[in-house]
Write an enzyme that holds these catalytic residues in place. Structure first.
Site, mmCIF file in Angstrom:
data_model
loop_
_atom_site.group_PDB
_atom_site.id
_atom_site.type_symbol
_atom_site.label_atom_id
_atom_site.label_comp_id
_atom_site.label_asym_id
_atom_site.label_seq_id
_atom_site.Cartn_x
_atom_site.Cartn_y
_atom_site.Cartn_z
ATOM 1 N N ASP A 48 -33.144 84.156 18.079
ATOM 2 C CA ASP A 48 -32.068 84.412 16.463
ATOM 3 C C ASP A 48 -30.623 83.534 17.142
ATOM 4 O O ASP A 48 -29.728 83.299 16.230
ATOM 5 C CB ASP A 48 -31.566 85.294 16.203
ATOM 6 C CG ASP A 48 -31.412 86.724 16.686
ATOM 7 O OD1 ASP A 48 -30.942 86.504 17.607
ATOM 8 O OD2 ASP A 48 -31.291 88.120 16.645
ATOM 9 N N SER A 49 -30.432 83.635 18.652
ATOM 10 C CA SER A 49 -29.753 82.541 19.006
ATOM 11 C C SER A 49 -28.979 81.451 18.302
ATOM 12 O O SER A 49 -27.760 81.052 18.475
ATOM 13 C CB SER A 49 -29.864 82.721 20.503
ATOM 14 O OG SER A 49 -30.555 81.900 20.975
ATOM 15 N N LYS A 117 -40.507 89.108 18.890
ATOM 16 C CA LYS A 117 -38.919 89.714 20.142
ATOM 17 C C LYS A 117 -38.444 90.706 18.924
ATOM 18 O O LYS A 117 -37.929 90.480 17.981
ATOM 19 C CB LYS A 117 -37.827 89.040 20.603
ATOM 20 C CG LYS A 117 -37.025 89.901 21.310
ATOM 21 C CD LYS A 117 -36.596 88.596 22.339
ATOM 22 C CE LYS A 117 -35.501 87.698 21.820
ATOM 23 N NZ LYS A 117 -34.766 88.467 21.290
ATOM 24 N N GLU A 119 -35.381 93.733 18.899
ATOM 25 C CA GLU A 119 -34.032 94.309 19.791
ATOM 26 C C GLU A 119 -33.663 96.089 19.452
ATOM 27 O O GLU A 119 -34.398 96.404 18.705
ATOM 28 C CB GLU A 119 -32.594 93.705 19.496
ATOM 29 C CG GLU A 119 -32.449 92.282 20.018
ATOM 30 C CD GLU A 119 -31.003 91.896 19.820
ATOM 31 O OE1 GLU A 119 -30.555 91.824 19.326
ATOM 32 O OE2 GLU A 119 -31.077 90.467 19.461
ATOM 33 N N GLU A 186 -30.806 92.196 29.009
ATOM 34 C CA GLU A 186 -29.917 91.180 28.999
ATOM 35 C C GLU A 186 -28.601 92.129 29.254
ATOM 36 O O GLU A 186 -28.568 92.551 29.347
ATOM 37 C CB GLU A 186 -29.278 90.934 27.751
ATOM 38 C CG GLU A 186 -28.619 89.683 27.895
ATOM 39 C CD GLU A 186 -28.607 88.869 25.967
ATOM 40 O OE1 GLU A 186 -27.848 88.291 25.413
ATOM 41 O OE2 GLU A 186 -29.359 89.407 24.788
#
Length: 293
Positions: A48-49, A117, A119, A186
């Site tokens: 989503d970056s 993925k 978070e 991260e």
């Protein structure tokens, strides 16, 4: 890439056991995915970056599920022999499990991802477990979690003290217990990332988390300096400066059109004779009218 054998979660675990680093790169469209596959990347993350580097937002939060499905589908067409992970975007897996599974289904069926993925740590472990039980591989993501950037107070290094390191360790173990096949770390201190990597049986994929993770992931646009303006990041190594090459190429095109040096003789098409042009474009010949007897 012809003849390439796509990675899978069993092979990834074996790579960790053998100490073979896993390579991962983001991609957001067909050509970038195609090039990454041709470069023999192990995994592609449709992150989503893309909100920051492709769509022009100042965070990942505005990225929608529709955005992710669209870009994942393009990546899947470009990298047919590569394991593809798609990000679950902001607030698509924090409600009921039915809503979460609908988002997963879209990324898998419409986007053609091989895994998703998510978070978060202990707080999403139950959701991760349910998704894994449904037959979908899940990649965890802890440390700096960009979707929570407003809550954690910006882009800050994680695991700097014992208490925070313990929190991250608990999060990682919770994701492993829930069935995640790997965990992204991260912006985590190298020491904390090393301890987590030792403690888990599943691979860790670092981004700004030091040298001792089981693999590394970076953003396509960062390693290629494909942005304007580009902001240097300490944890990124630049391998090519395509941004400057692209800008210079476009500038040269503009100059040559302005001074009429493009198109040149070698860029144009010509007919065989002037008569052909007159005939085909201007009706240079007239149809003869026959006579009757």
């Amino acid at each position: 890439m012809a003849g390439k054998q796509a990675l899978n979660i069993v092979k990834m675990k074996n790579m960790k056991k053998k100490g073979v680093p896993i390579t991962m790169l983001t991609a957001y469209d067909y050509p970038s995915a195609k090039l990454a596959e041709e470069a023999d990347i192990d995994m592609i993350l449709v992150g989503d970056s893309l909100g920051n580097v492709v769509l022009g937002y100042n965070s990942t939060i505005p990225v929608t599920l529709d955005d992710m499905v669209y870009h994942t589908r393009a990546v899947a067409r470009g990298a047919e022999e590569t394991f593809i992970v798609a990000d679950m975007p902001f607030m698509t897996y924090h409600g009921g499990i039915d809503e979460s599974l609908r988002g997963v289904r879209r990324l898998m069926q419409e986007g053609h991802a091989h895994a998703v993925k998510m978070e978060g740590g202990e707080e999403i472990a139950d959701t991760v477990k349910r998704i894994v039980q449904s037959g979908v591989p899940v990649l965890g993501h802890i440390g700096l979690t960009p979707q929570s950037v407003n809550q954690i107070g910006g882009y800050r290094i994680q695991g700097k003290d014992a208490l925070d390191a313990e929190r991250l360790m608990n999060d990682a173990k919770a994701l492993e217990a829930a069935g995640a096949f790997a965990v992204v770390l991260e912006l985590v201190t190298e020491e904390t990332a090393a301890e987590i990597s030792k403690a888990l049986s599943i691979p860790t994929i670092g981004i700004g988390a030091g040298r001792y993770c089981d693999g590394q992931v970076l953003v396509y646009h960062d390693i290629l300096k494909y942005a304007s303006p580009y902001r240097d990041k300490r944890f990124v190594k630049t391998y090519a400066d395509v941004g400057t090459i692209i800008r210079d190429g476009i500038s040269q095109y503009v100059r040559e059109v302005k001074d009429r040096s493009f198109p040149a003789e070698e860029h144009v098409f010509k007919t065989e004779t002037k008569a052909v042009v007159e005939t085909t474009l201007y009706g240079g010949t007239k149809e003869k009218v026959g006579t009757t007897s």
